[in-house]
Design a protein around this motif. Structure first.
Motif, PDB file in Angstrom:
ATOM      1  N   ALA A 332       1.049  -1.163   0.016  1.00 35.36           N
ATOM      2  CA  ALA A 332      -0.081   0.079   0.055  1.00 35.36           C
ATOM      3  C   ALA A 332       0.720   1.239   0.000  1.00 35.36           C
ATOM      4  O   ALA A 332       1.203   1.915   0.962  1.00 35.36           O
ATOM      5  N   PRO A 333       1.399   1.768  -0.859  1.00 37.62           N
ATOM      6  CA  PRO A 333       2.040   3.019  -1.154  1.00 37.62           C
ATOM      7  C   PRO A 333       0.896   4.407  -1.449  1.00 37.62           C
ATOM      8  O   PRO A 333      -0.137   3.918  -1.969  1.00 37.62           O
ATOM      9  N   SER A 334       1.286   5.289  -0.848  1.00 31.37           N
ATOM     10  CA  SER A 334       0.295   6.562  -1.178  1.00 31.37           C
ATOM     11  C   SER A 334       1.134   7.653  -0.867  1.00 31.37           C
ATOM     12  O   SER A 334       2.380   7.839  -0.342  1.00 31.37           O
ATOM     13  N   VAL A 335       0.620   8.658  -1.396  1.00 32.52           N
ATOM     14  CA  VAL A 335       1.373  10.071  -1.743  1.00 32.52           C
ATOM     15  C   VAL A 335       0.358  11.186  -1.360  1.00 32.52           C
ATOM     16  O   VAL A 335      -0.880  11.231  -1.919  1.00 32.52           O
ATOM     17  N   ARG A 336       0.855  12.324  -0.594  1.00 32.63           N
ATOM     18  CA  ARG A 336      -0.137  13.312  -0.263  1.00 32.63           C
ATOM     19  C   ARG A 336       0.563  14.663  -0.755  1.00 32.63           C
ATOM     20  O   ARG A 336       1.651  14.664  -0.667  1.00 32.63           O
ATOM     21  N   TRP A 337      -0.393  15.387  -1.470  1.00 30.86           N
ATOM     22  CA  TRP A 337       0.233  16.554  -2.096  1.00 30.86           C
ATOM     23  C   TRP A 337      -0.753  17.706  -1.461  1.00 30.86           C
ATOM     24  O   TRP A 337      -1.862  17.789  -1.577  1.00 30.86           O
ATOM     25  N   ASN A 338       0.200  18.613  -0.595  1.00 28.38           N
ATOM     26  CA  ASN A 338      -0.785  19.782  -0.362  1.00 28.38           C
ATOM     27  C   ASN A 338      -0.461  20.987  -1.522  1.00 28.38           C
ATOM     28  O   ASN A 338       0.422  21.584  -1.756  1.00 28.38           O
ATOM     29  N   ILE A 339      -1.601  20.942  -2.358  1.00 34.57           N
ATOM     30  CA  ILE A 339      -1.512  21.820  -3.539  1.00 34.57           C
ATOM     31  C   ILE A 339      -1.431  23.254  -3.180  1.00 34.57           C
ATOM     32  O   ILE A 339      -0.601  23.957  -4.033  1.00 34.57           O
ATOM     33  N   ASN A 340      -1.768  23.627  -2.329  1.00 40.09           N
ATOM     34  CA  ASN A 340      -1.768  24.961  -1.730  1.00 40.09           C
ATOM     35  C   ASN A 340      -2.266  25.144  -0.189  1.00 40.09           C
ATOM     36  O   ASN A 340      -2.547  23.774   0.366  1.00 40.09           O
ATOM     37  N   SER A 341      -2.327  26.125   0.407  1.00 43.57           N
ATOM     38  CA  SER A 341      -2.661  26.068   1.720  1.00 43.57           C
ATOM     39  C   SER A 341      -4.061  25.740   2.222  1.00 43.57           C
ATOM     40  O   SER A 341      -4.363  25.556   3.175  1.00 43.57           O
ATOM     41  N   LYS A 342      -5.092  25.678   0.888  1.00 47.68           N
ATOM     42  CA  LYS A 342      -6.508  25.231   1.280  1.00 47.68           C
ATOM     43  C   LYS A 342      -6.735  23.991   0.454  1.00 47.68           C
ATOM     44  O   LYS A 342      -7.871  23.387   0.799  1.00 47.68           O
ATOM     45  N   THR A 343      -5.883  23.428  -0.115  1.00 47.83           N
ATOM     46  CA  THR A 343      -6.405  22.093  -1.105  1.00 47.83           C
ATOM     47  C   THR A 343      -5.278  21.166  -0.763  1.00 47.83           C
ATOM     48  O   THR A 343      -4.186  21.083  -0.827  1.00 47.83           O
ATOM     49  N   THR A 344      -5.578  19.964  -0.429  1.00 44.81           N
ATOM     50  CA  THR A 344      -4.788  18.679  -0.111  1.00 44.81           C
ATOM     51  C   THR A 344      -5.513  17.400  -1.032  1.00 44.81           C
ATOM     52  O   THR A 344      -6.715  17.441  -0.847  1.00 44.81           O
ATOM     53  N   SER A 345      -4.658  16.722  -1.618  1.00 45.44           N
ATOM     54  CA  SER A 345      -4.985  15.671  -2.444  1.00 45.44           C
ATOM     55  C   SER A 345      -4.118  14.493  -2.105  1.00 45.44           C
ATOM     56  O   SER A 345      -2.952  14.478  -1.864  1.00 45.44           O
ATOM     57  N   THR A 346      -4.711  13.307  -1.728  1.00 48.13           N
ATOM     58  CA  THR A 346      -4.091  12.019  -1.700  1.00 48.13           C
ATOM     59  C   THR A 346      -4.486  10.868  -2.472  1.00 48.13           C
ATOM     60  O   THR A 346      -5.466  10.767  -2.740  1.00 48.13           O
ATOM     61  N   LEU A 347      -3.404  10.215  -3.102  1.00 46.32           N
ATOM     62  CA  LEU A 347      -3.181   9.339  -3.906  1.00 46.32           C
ATOM     63  C   LEU A 347      -2.950   7.742  -3.367  1.00 46.32           C
ATOM     64  O   LEU A 347      -1.689   7.888  -2.801  1.00 46.32           O
TER      65      LEU A 347
END
Length: 816
Positions: A332-347
């Motif tokens: 189970a690999p995963s990556v979290r990206w704080n796109i900016n101070s208000k938006t976060t996405s995790t794959l």
């Protein structure tokens, strides 16, 4: 995770009991000998302070350092600290203990320290907020992973009941959280083991826990981060990537759509963290069990906008049954990206491959499971079941401001099940007087092209606002779920090759797989889509009342076509339903809540014996209870009474004809509590008393009317407790013990056979060593210490499965 700070002048003051408990803890730091003066010159001293309550850790540190700590006890209410272990100056020690708490320390003279709140300010201009309450909970998000070193047995918040950041004390439903530390201490590697800690839940050990019973009803509702994680045979769950398990009791249709009414199990998975953490655990146990777990996480960029997590689990083992075994791998690999101070996405990506060989069930003999040795296998060595599972998910959350946010979740899963086995017959064909038992052959994925594709999409808007004196938390959302299934199966057909006989006293193995023709195979294509819209409003009112109300609209379809031996033309069904839910909580003091709720449920589709769709099952539940939270949130307990009724249960009204004519009801009382009683002493316990769990309507024949439900004991419970020594010489030694007890259960709904009640005893011991920045833990667990023979699984069609005998599990874990 960010702490939320609320102005005390707008909320209620803590009760006198609450202030007294916290005040006494911090008061110990105020009574220091006048001759004890702190050395603030930078001299380091050695400290050994356990993780746990922040107030307790600060008290112990201040006393050891000769510091007078002057602070409002409410500032530390509900907060925890990782503790101290090593040499620190006074300055370093305070910074370490207060790290991540939102508090800072200020020296007012040589040996007096006060605490201040840091909120969007630099430390130098932080103002003391004597009239401020620091709420000891965090804004919930699946993007905020827990500290891997958190040793607490309790959680004050859970997501599953409301899909919002709601304290359990303000939730009008019964929710039990099984934290990571419980899983570690018990060395749980299956869902069945973990669910022993929850009242009203009876797991089937032989299914790995994917098939379980809640509040009297069979259940398959396993969710992962809030989305349905449905497979064909539910053997695909691995705990290597699970941070905690949340169990919601009772109907959950309002937020999750079609589901079984007993409740649901939600896995909260591990998230990428900004702080590096690495662990390797090697387990070894009875029956040649070897399991390796790897957990690694940390930032990928200097500004921590990108972070990763990688979990791996590999296991191989034999079984207490002859020629049975298991091999599995989970990644189970995963990556979290704080796109900016208000938006976060995790794959996230998950893959597992589970091979189970040789396992076989136990047939009925009279009114009990057959009295044969636990090691005896009535299957064949070539019996096999293999589950392959692939999941891809993308979760994104955008905050418009501090009050409103939008959340989108997408998930795709693909399951492939291959199986081939001889199995013992059910209640209709028990063991004969001479020991002979009929077996039937069943196989799936005959051409290697079977699949189950599941698609899930959800969009939710969460907002907080006020109308007059009322404070609202609004959730509005919609979801779409679709399952496309292709199966090629053989079983229960007219070909006599699909049946044989084995003697339970003197089994002879060696029967090969039977000769199967193309005419014996049934190929079915089924599509199960559903669409839902839902809205929920949680309202905080004066005088400490909290009211919840919600509605959900579901539109569901069933579309199936089959070819071969059990062919049928296209069968199509379209159903829709509106399901309401409401509840109220009164919290007169912070330590006590009284609640009540009413919930309706929209259940799964049914088909009769001819494959014709039947009306979907429905249910409703009334529940009331009392909750308490003590010791700065370190201990939480719930007592609940429920009355749950399920309608449109498929019942055989006459030979060969099934109708949705049944109705079943269960009523009972459940007790759950968990947390820290004293420093180092943790406990988690559960008890369920279910005096009424019966069929109350049974079509035209009344065959099962008034009879007790399958696998629904009147009494069941568990207790698990650990103690980590607090003295310097034994500080890192932990001992634990537990017991699980289950009363007599009916096998099937006709009450012609029963599984006797049982109780098992479990023990554990662990020792921690600190080597530089690393921690090494050696642990030993013994399950079923007294080697009790008991029935660990019960299936409605009759056969059962023995629980494991005395089992040892050792492990060595390295963390840094």
């Amino acid at each position: 995770m960010s702490n939320r700070i609320k102005n005390r002048t707008l909320g209620r003051q803590p009760s006198r009991l609450h202030q007294t408990i916290n005040g006494l803890v911090l008061a110990s730091a105020l009574v220091v000998s006048s001759s004890a003066m702190a050395d603030n010159s930078g001299t380091k001293r050695n400290y050994h302070i356990s993780s746990g309550s922040l107030s307790h850790a600060l008290s112990e540190f201040a006393g050891s350092a000769g510091i007078l700590l002057s602070a409002d006890a409410r500032l530390t209410d509900g907060k925890t600290s990782k503790g101290l272990d090593g040499e620190y100056t006074v300055e370093e020690g305070f910074r370490k203990l207060l790290s991540g708490t939102g508090l800072v320390h200020i020296f007012t003279n040589d040996n007096t320290v006060t605490l201040k709140v840091l909120e969007n300010q630099s430390q130098s201009d932080a103002a003391t907020l004597s009239a401020v309450q620091v709420v000891g909970k965090t804004q919930f998000s699946y993007f905020n992973g827990e500290d891997p070193n958190n040793t607490d047995y309790s959680r004050s918040n859970a997501y599953s009941a409301t899909k919002t950041d709601t304290p359990l004390m303000q939730t009008p439903m019964s929710v039990k959280v099984i934290p990571q530390q419980v899983l570690k201490d018990q060395q749980d590697i299956t869902l069945a083991q973990a669910l022993r800690n929850v009242s009203g839940v009876i797991p089937n050990e032989g299914s790995g826990g994917g098939n379980f019973f809640m509040r009297g009803f069979q259940n398959y509702n396993v969710y992962k981060d809030g989305f349905l994680n449905q497979s064909q045979w539910f053997h695909t769950e691995d705990l290597a990537n699970v941070e905690r398990i949340e169990v919601l009791k009772g109907p959950a249709s309002i937020l999750y759509g079609r589901s079984e009414p007993g409740g649901l199990v939600n896995f909260v998975t591990k998230q990428p963290l900004d702080t590096p953490y690495y662990s390797l655990r090697q387990q070894f146990g009875s029956f040649d069990l070897y399991r390796t777990d790897i957990d690694a996480t940390g930032p990928l960029t200097q500004n921590k906008d990108l972070a990763y997590r990688f979990n791996l689990g590999y296991q191989s083992n034999n079984s207490f049954q002859d020629f049975a075994g298991n091999e599995r791998i989970f990644v189970a690999p995963s990556v979290r990206w704080n796109i900016n101070s208000k938006t976060t996405s995790t794959l996230k990506l998950e893959y597992s491959d589970i091979k189970e060989t040789g396992r076989a069930d136990i047939p009925l003999q009279g009114n009990r499971p057959a009295a044969i040795p636990r090691s005896r296998n009535l299957g064949e060595p070539w019996n096999i079941q293999e589950d392959k599972y692939l999941m891809l998910s993308l979760n994104t959350e955008h905050a418009f401001n501090d009050s409103w946010k939008l959340r989108h979740r997408f998930n795709f899963t693909n399951y492939e099940l291959t199986m081939s086995s001889f199995n013992v017959d059910g209640w209709w064909s028990p063991v004969q007087a001479n020991g002979n038992q009929t077996r039937y052959y069943f196989a799936q994925n005959m051409d290697g092209n079977d699949y189950q594709h599941n698609f899930f999409n959800a969009l939710e808007l969460i907002g907080k606002f006020k109308t007059g004196f009322a404070k609202h938390t609004l959730l509005v959302g919609g979801d779409y779920y679709r399952s496309d299934v292709r199966t090629t199966t053989v079983g229960f057909g007219a070909n006599p090759n699909q049946y044989d006989t084995i003697n339970v006293y003197n089994p002879t193995h060696g029967a090969g797989q039977p000769a199967i023709s193309a005419a014996d195979i049934t190929t079915a294509n089924t599509t199960l889509p559903w669409f839902g819209l839902y809205a929920q409003d949680q309202v905080e009112l004066p005088y400490h009342f909290h009211v919840m109300g919600g509605l959900r609209y579901d539109a569901a379809e069933y579309d199936s076509t089959a070819y071969g031996e059990y062919a049928h033309d296209r069968l199509y069904q379209n159903e829709d339903r509106v399901s309401p839910r409401g509840g109220v909580v009164w919290q007169p003091i912070p330590e006590l809540s009284l609640y009540g709720s009413y919930t309706e449920n929209f259940g799964a589709s049914n088909t009769n014996l001819q494959g014709i769709p039947l009306p979907p099952q429905t249910a409703e539940q009334w529940e009331t209870g009392i909750k308490t939270e003590l010791f700065d949130g370190r201990f939480i307990g719930t007592v609940a009474y429920f009355d749950l009724t399920k309608q449109h249960v498929p019942i055989a009204v006459r030979p060969g004809v099934t109708e949705a004519a049944g109705e079943q009801e269960s009523r009972g009382i459940e007790l759950d509590f968990s947390g820290q009683i004293l420093p180092g002493w943790n406990v988690i316990a559960a008890y369920a008393y279910t005096p009424f769990a019966k069929t109350i309507k049974d079509g035209f024949r009344a065959t099962n009317l008034g009879k007790r439900l399958n696998n629904a004991p009147e009494n069941s419970g568990s207790l698990w407790t650990t103690y980590q020594f607090q003295t310097d010489s034994l500080r890192d030694l932990k001992l634990g013990a537990g017991v699980q007890a289950v009363g007599q259960r009916q096998i099937g709904f006709n009450e012609i056979a029963q599984a006797p009640g049982y109780a098992t005893v479990n023990l554990m011991a662990s020792q921690l060593w600190k080597v530089g920045k690393s921690r090494i833990t050696a642990q030993l667990n013994v399950d079923n210490l007294l080697d009790k023979t008991y029935t660990g699984s019960i299936f409605s069609y009759g056969p059962s499965y023995y629980g494991a005998p005395r089992t040892f599990m050792g492990s060595v874990k390295v963390e840094y």
